[in-house]
Design a protein around this motif. Structure first.
Motif, PDB file in Angstrom:
ATOM      1  N   ILE A   1      34.995  45.745  61.158  1.00  0.00           N
ATOM      2  CA  ILE A   1      34.342  45.507  59.864  1.00  0.00           C
ATOM      3  C   ILE A   1      35.459  45.435  58.834  1.00  0.00           C
ATOM      4  N   ARG A   2      35.822  44.224  58.456  1.00  0.00           N
ATOM      5  CA  ARG A   2      36.938  44.001  57.543  1.00  0.00           C
ATOM      6  C   ARG A   2      36.397  43.733  56.144  1.00  0.00           C
ATOM      7  N   MET A   3      36.913  44.514  55.181  1.00  0.00           N
ATOM      8  CA  MET A   3      36.465  44.364  53.805  1.00  0.00           C
ATOM      9  C   MET A   3      37.652  44.486  52.863  1.00  0.00           C
ATOM     10  N   THR A   4      37.541  43.825  51.723  1.00  0.00           N
ATOM     11  CA  THR A   4      38.523  44.032  50.670  1.00  0.00           C
ATOM     12  C   THR A   4      38.041  45.158  49.774  1.00  0.00           C
ATOM     13  N   VAL A   5      38.995  45.884  49.219  1.00  0.00           N
ATOM     14  CA  VAL A   5      38.696  47.072  48.426  1.00  0.00           C
ATOM     15  C   VAL A   5      39.403  46.959  47.086  1.00  0.00           C
ATOM     16  N   ARG A   6      38.692  47.281  46.029  1.00  0.00           N
ATOM     17  CA  ARG A   6      39.324  47.309  44.704  1.00  0.00           C
ATOM     18  C   ARG A   6      38.775  48.489  43.926  1.00  0.00           C
ATOM     19  N   PRO A   7      39.566  49.049  43.021  1.00  0.00           N
ATOM     20  CA  PRO A   7      39.047  50.134  42.187  1.00  0.00           C
ATOM     21  C   PRO A   7      37.912  49.626  41.290  1.00  0.00           C
ATOM     22  N   ARG A   8      36.946  50.463  41.034  1.00  0.00           N
ATOM     23  CA  ARG A   8      35.873  50.133  40.119  1.00  0.00           C
ATOM     24  C   ARG A   8      36.068  50.905  38.807  1.00  0.00           C
ATOM     25  N   SER A   9      35.651  50.296  37.729  1.00  0.00           N
ATOM     26  CA  SER A   9      35.665  51.003  36.457  1.00  0.00           C
ATOM     27  C   SER A   9      34.355  51.740  36.302  1.00  0.00           C
ATOM     28  N   ARG A  10      34.300  52.688  35.400  1.00  0.00           N
ATOM     29  CA  ARG A  10      33.114  53.549  35.236  1.00  0.00           C
ATOM     30  C   ARG A  10      31.867  52.714  34.970  1.00  0.00           C
ATOM     31  N   ASN A  11      31.995  51.630  34.204  1.00  0.00           N
ATOM     32  CA  ASN A  11      30.830  50.857  33.813  1.00  0.00           C
ATOM     33  C   ASN A  11      30.764  49.507  34.526  1.00  0.00           C
ATOM     34  N   ALA A  12      31.544  49.376  35.616  1.00  0.00           N
ATOM     35  CA  ALA A  12      31.561  48.079  36.319  1.00  0.00           C
ATOM     36  C   ALA A  12      30.228  47.824  36.998  1.00  0.00           C
TER      37      ALA A  12
ATOM     38  N   ARG B   1      45.381  51.875  46.502  1.00  0.00           N
ATOM     39  CA  ARG B   1      46.714  51.282  46.361  1.00  0.00           C
ATOM     40  C   ARG B   1      46.888  50.006  47.188  1.00  0.00           C
ATOM     41  N   GLN B   2      45.827  49.588  47.884  1.00  0.00           N
ATOM     42  CA  GLN B   2      45.918  48.365  48.677  1.00  0.00           C
ATOM     43  C   GLN B   2      46.284  47.177  47.797  1.00  0.00           C
ATOM     44  N   PRO B   3      47.190  46.316  48.237  1.00  0.00           N
ATOM     45  CA  PRO B   3      47.451  45.080  47.492  1.00  0.00           C
ATOM     46  C   PRO B   3      46.164  44.275  47.335  1.00  0.00           C
ATOM     47  N   GLU B   4      45.996  43.688  46.184  1.00  0.00           N
ATOM     48  CA  GLU B   4      44.772  42.951  45.904  1.00  0.00           C
ATOM     49  C   GLU B   4      44.558  41.850  46.946  1.00  0.00           C
ATOM     50  N   GLY B   5      43.342  41.806  47.489  1.00  0.00           N
ATOM     51  CA  GLY B   5      42.999  40.798  48.475  1.00  0.00           C
ATOM     52  C   GLY B   5      43.315  41.174  49.902  1.00  0.00           C
ATOM     53  N   GLU B   6      44.050  42.263  50.133  1.00  0.00           N
ATOM     54  CA  GLU B   6      44.383  42.688  51.489  1.00  0.00           C
ATOM     55  C   GLU B   6      43.218  43.481  52.065  1.00  0.00           C
ATOM     56  N   ALA B   7      42.793  43.126  53.278  1.00  0.00           N
ATOM     57  CA  ALA B   7      41.606  43.737  53.863  1.00  0.00           C
ATOM     58  C   ALA B   7      41.932  45.041  54.591  1.00  0.00           C
ATOM     59  N   VAL B   8      40.941  45.915  54.668  1.00  0.00           N
ATOM     60  CA  VAL B   8      41.025  47.124  55.483  1.00  0.00           C
ATOM     61  C   VAL B   8      40.004  46.986  56.623  1.00  0.00           C
ATOM     62  N   GLU B   9      40.313  47.623  57.763  1.00  0.00           N
ATOM     63  CA  GLU B   9      39.381  47.632  58.884  1.00  0.00           C
ATOM     64  C   GLU B   9      38.679  48.979  58.865  1.00  0.00           C
ATOM     65  N   LEU B  10      37.426  48.969  58.473  1.00  0.00           N
ATOM     66  CA  LEU B  10      36.725  50.218  58.183  1.00  0.00           C
ATOM     67  C   LEU B  10      36.571  51.111  59.408  1.00  0.00           C
TER      68      LEU B  10
END
Length: 458
Positions: free
Chosen positions: A447-458, A128-137
């Protein structure tokens, strides 16, 4: 034959280590310059001998004594004797008990559904992270690891759930994110203060010692409440750590010490290992694609693996192992020679600190060609069979190796599987990730990374 190493005037212990960027990097420098066996000055042990060759290391693998001064920074966590330096006669039964709790498949399976739910909650939130917003792992995954070990060792996960249903606030103190965040901060305050004393680091904050004492009191109080709740539940037997310790006849102080050290070690190890693995996959999208493909083949439409599925995720396992080779959560260990040792052409006198530079071992080009390159294929069965057994030691060696290694591996594999089945991780442009020594091999600025959902065949 004299053991090579820097001359005393070139090796003043803390300053030489600080100049190199930490003990983990100093070890790389020493072994690159002087060879597989090196003599150097080590704070807390005066002179130490470091061995970065897995064949030569075999001569020391039986050692069952840790140097007391080197591990004294953990003294504040223990009241019945520092668990890291217990004499062998006392340590062996304690270790056997710990393995009975942490190493067995029945215990892993009993907690697996709860582990899975906790990992899925994190995946849901990150999705649910807004697109482009980073998380600190590191912070997020260390918190997740603490939640897991809380429930496994103490049963606090179950009590937190009950507290949430009753609305009595128990979930915030025992199992909620607020309480877990404070636990992590408290451990950091205690370790920073006492490691700083070991390495003679000047205090930047005049209140650091006072805050460390307050943090220690908080940690002890939290453990005491968990133990009291365990007794109030009337549970007995070896189903969790406290139950096993009570059944073994351990006293209140030793129970509290064991819980404190377990919470410290376990939440660091798994969270850091998963963070570095996601970082490496972000840098190597081909490997990330291969992991995703394996997860789709093994799990199908399921969002998470069953316990038995972990054995079928062979490429994911190789990725995790290669990550812990490049970034071992614990970058080194140490023992004390209880008698004269012969290591290759060198004689090591009794009483000498034998230093295990795990990171330098994992970077030894004689056994790891092009050692800085990320290559999970190093861990095919054929490749493993061609290396000495001590070439890869992310959890230590011998009778003082990590009792929680099997549990940490299961947790890490599960968390990675849940996250990578659902999400894709990419590095934040311009963010530099630098490993530093902070009890574990930590990233200095996160360790800052952006996260996005992946599709099954991405």
């Amino acid at each position: 034959m004299r053991i090579p190493g820097p001359e005393p005037e070139d090796d003043d212990g803390p300053r030489a280590i600080a100049a190199a960027g930490g003990l983990h990097r100093y070890q790389l420098y020493l072994h690159e310059r002087y060879g597989p066996v090196v003599r150097f000055r080590l704070p807390g042990a005066d002179t130490a001998v470091s061995v970065a060759d897995p064949v030569l290391l075999e001569a020391t693998a039986y050692l069952d004594k840790r140097p007391e001064e080197l591990f004294a920074f953990l003294d504040p966590l223990c009241e019945a004797g520092n668990l890291q330096v217990l004499p062998a006669a006392e340590h062996t039964p304690w270790r056997r008990l710990m393995l009975s709790v942490f190493a067995g498949r029945p215990a892993h399976e009993r907690h697996f559904a709860r582990f899975t739910e906790q990992a899925r909650e994190l995946a849901d939130r990150w999705a649910r992270q807004p697109e482009g917003e980073a998380v600190e792992l590191q912070q997020e995954l260390t918190t997740l690891s603490l939640r897991m070990i809380d429930g496994f060792a103490l049963g606090t996960g179950d009590r937190a759930a009950e507290g949430a249903e009753k609305g009595d606030g128990t979930e915030k103190e025992e199992g909620g994110e607020e309480g877990e965040g404070r636990v992590i901060e408290a451990f950091e305050e205690v370790l920073t203060e006492h490691l700083g004393r070991l390495y003679q680091v000047p205090r930047a904050d005049p209140r650091s010692a006072e805050r460390a004492e307050e943090a220690l009191a908080y940690l002890r109080g939290r453990v005491d409440r968990a133990v009291a709740a365990h007794h109030a539940d009337g549970r007995t037997g070896r189903s969790d750590l406290i139950g096993a310790l009570v059944e073994a006849g351990e006293g209140p102080a030793r129970i509290r010490d064991t819980v404190m050290v377990t919470l410290l070690a376990a939440h660091h190890t798994t969270g850091v290992a998963v963070s570095w693995t996601l970082h490496l996959l972000g840098l190597h999208p081909g490997a990330a694609d291969r992991v995703a493909g394996e997860l789709d083949r093994v799990l199908g439409d399921r969002a998470a693996p069953d316990y038995a599925d972990l054995r079928r995720l062979t490429y994911l396992d190789r990725v995790l192992k290669e990550s812990m080779r490049l970034f071992p959560p614990g970058p080194y260990g140490a023992r004390e020679a209880t008698e004269d040792l012969r290591v290759g052409p060198y004689r090591i006198p009794a009483g000498t600190t034998v230093f295990y530079p795990f990171w330098a071992l994992h970077m030894n080009p004689a056994y790891w060609p092009d050692p800085e390159r990320f290559d999970p294929e190093r861990f095919t069965p054929e490749e493993i069979a061609g290396r000495p057994r001590l070439a890869y030691v992310p959890f230590g060696i011998g009778p003082r190796g990590c009792e929680g290694a099997a549990l940490a591996t299961v947790e890490a594999q599960l968390v990675l599987a849940v996250l990578l089945k659902r999400l894709r991780f990419q590095p934040v442009p311009g963010h530099e990730v630098t490993p530093v020594e902070r009890f574990v091999l930590w990233a200095r600025d996160g360790i800052r990374m952006t996260v996005r959902p992946r599709s099954r065949n991405a």
